[in-house]
Enzyme design. Structure first.
Site: not given
Length: 272
Positions: A145, A158
């Protein structure tokens, strides 16, 4: 320059029921792939398999929660009879945004187990097959990401899992030098997928969502060109990532005035 042949691959895509996983399955299917589609819901996997077959490929489905004991073995067993395994896409992931002290232990463990532990264990299980590729490099493709490159408030867990996945890929790439396994890591920014439907920051500067088709186009172009690090974040986001490397405190100062608004915008962002 290395050119990777993406045609006629035989491999596994996790998180294949929607979003980037489904789109990659269809693209590899259009190039003649035979795929094992792994995810939690058989209904969405079956829908992806139909799209793969319509595109010209073939697919099997395996409904499996990769965080459960024995699930990695079941994936490996599902391709045990295949003559070739030369593709692994570690795409499955989940997210729960919010302040760390308000994040439950269950949600923390869920993100760590699916986003980081499962890709490590699955790659480990399949490496003997991947290294046995005949006449071309096998591919391990890890979907990280943009948050691995630029830590965003209220995404601390995350971010930790995605940064961990990125460094795993980097280390493994060096470990596998000369073994015929091409390890690549992708850094998508905000992408217009179902995973983002509960997040309301899209209207804020820097949070614009790229169309899924554009992200997949950039991803496959980078992979085919033999890139190991593939950044599909929008240009504006890349500028912030570069500034974060050279002057991280400038990013802190820029984000501080908008923290309350950002927290409100992402507080419902959950895919667990």
């Amino acid at each position: 320059m290395i050119i990777l042949d993406l045609n006629n691959r035989h491999g596994i895509i996790t998180g294949a029921g929607q979003g980037i996983g489904r789109a990659l399955a269809v693209e590899f299917g259009s190039r003649g792939a035979h795929l094992l589609l792994v995810g939690r819901k058989e209904s969405t996997l079956t829908a992806t398999a139909q799209l793969v077959e319509a595109a010209g490929g073939t697919a099997e489905v395996l409904a499996q929660d990769l965080t459960l004991q024995g699930s990695i073995d079941r994936v490996a067993e599902a391709v045990g009879s295949w003559a070739t395994v030369d593709l692994l896409v570690n795409n499955a992931g989940n997210v729960r945004a919010g302040r760390l002290e308000n994040t439950s232990e269950a949600d923390i463990r869920s993100m760590i187990d699916l986003n980081l532990v499962a890709p490590l264990l699955l790659t480990r299980a399949l490496l003997p097959r991947l290294r046995a590729g005949a006449d071309r490099d096998s591919i391990v493709l890890n979907i990280s990401s943009g948050i691995a490159l630029l830590g965003i408030p209220f995404y601390s867990v995350y971010a930790a899992t995605k940064a961990g996945l990125a460094r795993f890929g980097e280390s493994l790439r060096r470990e596998l030098t000369g073994t015929g396994v091409h390890v690549a890591t992708v850094y998508p920014g905000a992408t217009d997928t179902d995973m983002m439907t509960s997040q309301n920051a899209a209207a804020s500067p820097g949070w614009e969502r790229r169309p899924l088709d554009d992200v997949i186009t950039d991803l496959l172009a980078g992979l085919e060109a033999g890139d190991h690090e593939i950044n599909t974040s929008p240009e504006g986001g890349r500028g912030m990532q570069e500034l974060n490397t050279s002057d991280p405190m400038a990013i802190d100062a820029a984000m501080a005035p908008g923290l309350a608004d950002l927290e409100a915008a992402v507080r419902d962002h959950r895919s667990i």
